[in-house]
Design an enzyme around this catalytic site. Structure first.
Site, PDB file in Angstrom:
ATOM      1  N   ASP A 177       2.970   0.029  -5.884  1.00  0.00           N
ATOM      2  CA  ASP A 177       3.060   0.418  -4.474  1.00  0.00           C
ATOM      3  C   ASP A 177       3.499  -0.736  -3.573  1.00  0.00           C
ATOM      4  OD1 ASP A 177       1.901   2.867  -5.309  1.00  0.00           O
ATOM      5  OD2 ASP A 177      -0.080   1.975  -5.110  1.00  0.00           O
ATOM      6  N   GLY A 213       6.478  -1.375  -2.566  1.00  0.00           N
ATOM      7  CA  GLY A 213       7.669  -1.039  -1.768  1.00  0.00           C
ATOM      8  C   GLY A 213       8.944  -1.266  -2.568  1.00  0.00           C
ATOM      9  N   LYS A 214       8.827  -1.127  -3.883  1.00  0.00           N
ATOM     10  CA  LYS A 214       9.986  -1.362  -4.762  1.00  0.00           C
ATOM     11  C   LYS A 214      11.116  -0.373  -4.494  1.00  0.00           C
ATOM     12  CE  LYS A 214       7.430  -0.751  -8.343  1.00  0.00           C
ATOM     13  NZ  LYS A 214       6.100  -0.686  -7.721  1.00  0.00           N
ATOM     14  N   GLY A 248       5.423   6.649  -7.601  1.00  0.00           N
ATOM     15  CA  GLY A 248       5.833   7.371  -6.406  1.00  0.00           C
ATOM     16  C   GLY A 248       6.530   6.418  -5.465  1.00  0.00           C
ATOM     17  N   HIS A 249       7.741   6.738  -5.102  1.00  0.00           N
ATOM     18  CA  HIS A 249       8.479   5.935  -4.135  1.00  0.00           C
ATOM     19  C   HIS A 249       8.789   6.800  -2.935  1.00  0.00           C
ATOM     20  CE1 HIS A 249      10.267   3.347  -7.582  1.00  0.00           C
ATOM     21  NE2 HIS A 249       9.064   2.982  -7.254  1.00  0.00           N
ATOM     22  N   THR A 284      -3.785   8.696 -12.765  1.00  0.00           N
ATOM     23  CA  THR A 284      -3.185   9.670 -11.852  1.00  0.00           C
ATOM     24  C   THR A 284      -3.312  11.098 -12.410  1.00  0.00           C
ATOM     25  OG1 THR A 284      -1.052   9.381 -12.918  1.00  0.00           O
ATOM     26  CG2 THR A 284      -1.499   7.996 -10.992  1.00  0.00           C
ATOM     27  N   ARG A 295       3.417   8.425 -33.391  1.00  0.00           N
ATOM     28  CA  ARG A 295       4.593   9.010 -34.061  1.00  0.00           C
ATOM     29  C   ARG A 295       4.537  10.532 -34.179  1.00  0.00           C
ATOM     30  NH1 ARG A 295       3.652   4.614 -38.421  1.00  0.00           N
ATOM     31  NH2 ARG A 295       1.616   5.154 -37.629  1.00  0.00           N
ATOM     32  N   GLN A 309       5.145   1.084 -10.961  1.00  0.00           N
ATOM     33  CA  GLN A 309       3.851   0.370 -10.973  1.00  0.00           C
ATOM     34  C   GLN A 309       4.069  -1.132 -10.727  1.00  0.00           C
ATOM     35  OE1 GLN A 309       4.282   2.506 -14.109  1.00  0.00           O
ATOM     36  NE2 GLN A 309       3.702   4.166 -12.777  1.00  0.00           N
ATOM     37  N   PRO A 347      -6.877   6.939  -0.773  1.00  0.00           N
ATOM     38  CA  PRO A 347      -6.800   5.735   0.065  1.00  0.00           C
ATOM     39  C   PRO A 347      -6.740   4.511  -0.848  1.00  0.00           C
ATOM     40  CG  PRO A 347      -8.922   6.844   0.360  1.00  0.00           C
ATOM     41  CD  PRO A 347      -8.131   7.663  -0.615  1.00  0.00           C
ATOM     42  N   ARG A 348      -5.853   3.571  -0.535  1.00  0.00           N
ATOM     43  CA  ARG A 348      -5.738   2.388  -1.390  1.00  0.00           C
ATOM     44  C   ARG A 348      -6.767   1.329  -0.995  1.00  0.00           C
ATOM     45  NH1 ARG A 348       0.670   2.683  -0.591  1.00  0.00           N
ATOM     46  NH2 ARG A 348       1.082   4.322  -2.102  1.00  0.00           N
TER      47      ARG A 348
END
Ligand code: IMP
Length: 427
Positions: A13, A15-16, A40-41, A129, A143, A223, A303-304
């Protein structure tokens, strides 16, 4: 030829997406190389906001090629939903290719994700998630995974699906979870396979061809390095490697091709899910950062957790990913905070250390050693160069660059594309 890798230096998170989107403007090819729709972007431009989970940010540039590489685990239903969202927004001019070696994520993986979390006591839960990422990678390593090449071949898909559902239904029965019907899953997913079949190809061959043609390629990490299955804060990590080191393996290019690695960091730190977070704090300043920075998960809405910037973490990421450009995001979120802390080392049992202990019990005891810098109160959202910044904001960025030993190449002062200031040419 350019092969630029973009990695998150923290727990995701950072901001990539915005930087990838920005660099994709100059790139010929944009590649996702690990993870799945756990990522998620949010990309904002021209007054619109788009949430992407699987598709690379280059999708908005009609001339760019977008690749979902072999290191990913792809939920075909989620992918088609994302494509439908783009269509609804009239984004129809794009190029997309999916690796025939990428693994397919199916509904039972999501139920397994839930089951494995439910079986853990509270303090042992990873806080995943619940998108089925870990179980899809478990199948890959065991496999028994279903790859895209198998998925688009109806006979192979049915055969493997039948084996896996039969096997997992036993486990689900044992714990009282829903049973899966092979024919139901097959009938639904074979239609998705038809929809994406045309996009499935050997993307390693494609990437080699593009390199031979001297193309500019951007690899978009999902990530962050601290969520790496090997170099992250295990076991509170994801199930793939978001480091630059994983790019060759997860895309099928030679390690020698990589030219630059851009490490993205927030001007502070955040984390979702469980696990030690040395610089975490929870007071009015944290609330302010969460509100101004809109620090709620793109994928889960959670919430982060908020913390000060941690240069032990950044140096760790630099080491494992070979970062040579630093991009500091969300600097504007710190405006108005009187004193800013930077973690410069940890104290473990009274001894100062500059690494992340592998033993989670040791890491839990690590306390941050801080340096405090004065903040700034001026609005910085309209600055267009480093010298436009107030002296204290300049000092803050310079200190992060000094402490990490990475040149500052980008900083960002707001969500829009125009609020990204580039100091060094990367691509
Ligand atoms: P999983 O990837 O769903 O298995 O979750 C494992 C851990 O990684 C959890 O702590 C998640 O919150 C975290 N995680 C996974 N994807 C992201 C992301 O895109 N941003 C931030 N954290 C993530």
């Amino acid at each position: 030829m350019k092969n630029v890798v973009i990695v998150g230096t923290q727990w995701g998170d950072e901001g990539k997406g915005k930087i990838t989107d920005f660099l994709a403007g100059k790139a010929d090819v944009v590649v996702r190389f690990q993870g799945g729709n756990n990522a998620g972007h949010t990309i904002k431009f021209d007054g619109n906001k788009y949430a992407l989970h699987l598709i690379p940010s280059g999708i908005f540039r009609p001339e760019a090629m977008n690749i979902l590489a072999n290191g990913m685990v792809i939920n075909p239903k989620a992918l088609l939903e994302e494509l439908a969202m783009l269509k609804k927004n009239n984004i129809t001019q794009y190029n997309l290719a999916i690796s025939n070696r990428a693994h397919v994520l199916l509904p039972y993986h999501m139920q397994l994700d839930q089951l494995y979390e439910d079986l853990k006591s509270n303090e042992k839960k990873v806080g995943t998630t619940k998108k089925g990422i870990g179980p899809a990678y478990m199948d890959k390593v065991s496999r028994i995974g279903i790859r895209m090449a198998d998925f688009i071949d109806e006979e192979t898909f049915y055969d493997k699906l039948n084996d896996n559902i039969t096997y997992y239904n036993n486990l689900f029965k044992l714990y009282g979870y829903d049973q899966f019907d092979v024919d139901n899953v097959y009938n639904e997913f074979k239609e998705y396979a038809k929809d994406i079949k045309e996009l499935v190809t050997d993307t390693s061959l494609l990437l080699h061809k593009y390199n031979e043609e001297g193309k500019k390629i951007v690899y978009e990490g999902a990530q962050g390095n601290l969520l790496c299955i090997d170099h992250g804060t295990y076991p509170y990590v994801t199930s793939s490697s978001p480091t630059a080191a994983s790019v060759p393996l997860n895309t099928g290019i030679s390690p020698q091709f990589i030219t630059d690695v851009v490490g993205i960091t927030k001007a502070y730190s955040t984390r979702v899910g469980s696990g030690h977070f040395a610089t975490e704090f929870d007071n009015d300043v944290a609330k302010q950062i969460r509100t101004v920075g809109n620090e709620f998960g793109t994928t889960t809405g959670r919430p982060r957790r908020i913390g000060w910037i941690d240069t032990v973490v950044l140096r760790h990421s630099k080491r494992v990913s070979g970062i040579n450009h630093l991009s500091v995001m969300l600097l504007d979120v710190l405006t108005g905070i009187k004193e800013l802390k930077i973690c410069v080392a940890y104290k473990l049992d009274g001894k100062e250390i500059d690494y992340i202990p592998a033993n989670i019990k040791d890491y839990n005891r690590c306390k941050p050693v801080y340096e405090t810098l004065d903040g700034w109160s001026e609005d910085i959202t309209n600055v267009s160069s480093f010298s436009d910044l107030p002296a204290n904001a300049q000092r803050y960025l310079e200190r992060i660059s000094e402490l990490t030993g990475i040149q500052l190449s980008i900083f960002s002062v707001g969500p829009d594309r125009t609020q990204t200031i580039i100091l060094n040419n990367i691509i």
